[in-house]
Design a protein around this motif. Sequence first.
Motif, mmCIF file in Angstrom:
data_model
loop_
_atom_site.group_PDB
_atom_site.id
_atom_site.type_symbol
_atom_site.label_atom_id
_atom_site.label_comp_id
_atom_site.label_asym_id
_atom_site.label_seq_id
_atom_site.Cartn_x
_atom_site.Cartn_y
_atom_site.Cartn_z
ATOM 1 N N ILE A 164 3.075 7.295 6.499
ATOM 2 C CA ILE A 164 4.001 7.015 7.593
ATOM 3 C C ILE A 164 5.255 7.871 7.458
ATOM 4 N N LYS A 190 0.852 -1.190 0.000
ATOM 5 C CA LYS A 190 0.000 0.000 0.000
ATOM 6 C C LYS A 190 0.887 1.238 0.000
ATOM 7 N N LYS A 215 -0.147 4.252 2.299
ATOM 8 C CA LYS A 215 0.127 4.038 3.723
ATOM 9 C C LYS A 215 1.596 4.335 4.020
#
Length: 63
Positions: free
Chosen positions: A38, A31, A34
Motif C-alpha cells: 500500500i 500483514k 500488505k
Amino acid sequence: MTNNKLSKEDMKRVEQFLNTPVNQVERQPFKPMKLLLIITLVVVGFGLLSRLIAWLYVNSITS
C-alpha cells in the motif's frame, strides 16, 4: 506471591473495563507485506501525479 500495586477495587474496575465490548473486538493479524504494498502504491501514485502536473505546467508555459 504477587506484587499488585492496585487495590482490589481498582483491579475490579480494570477488569470491568477490559471486559467491555470495545476491548474485545477480534482483529485480523498484522500483514506487513500488505502495508508495504500500500505504501509503495501511494508513493508511486504521488510520483506519477507530480510528473503529470509538471508536464502540464511545462506545456502550458511553452505554448
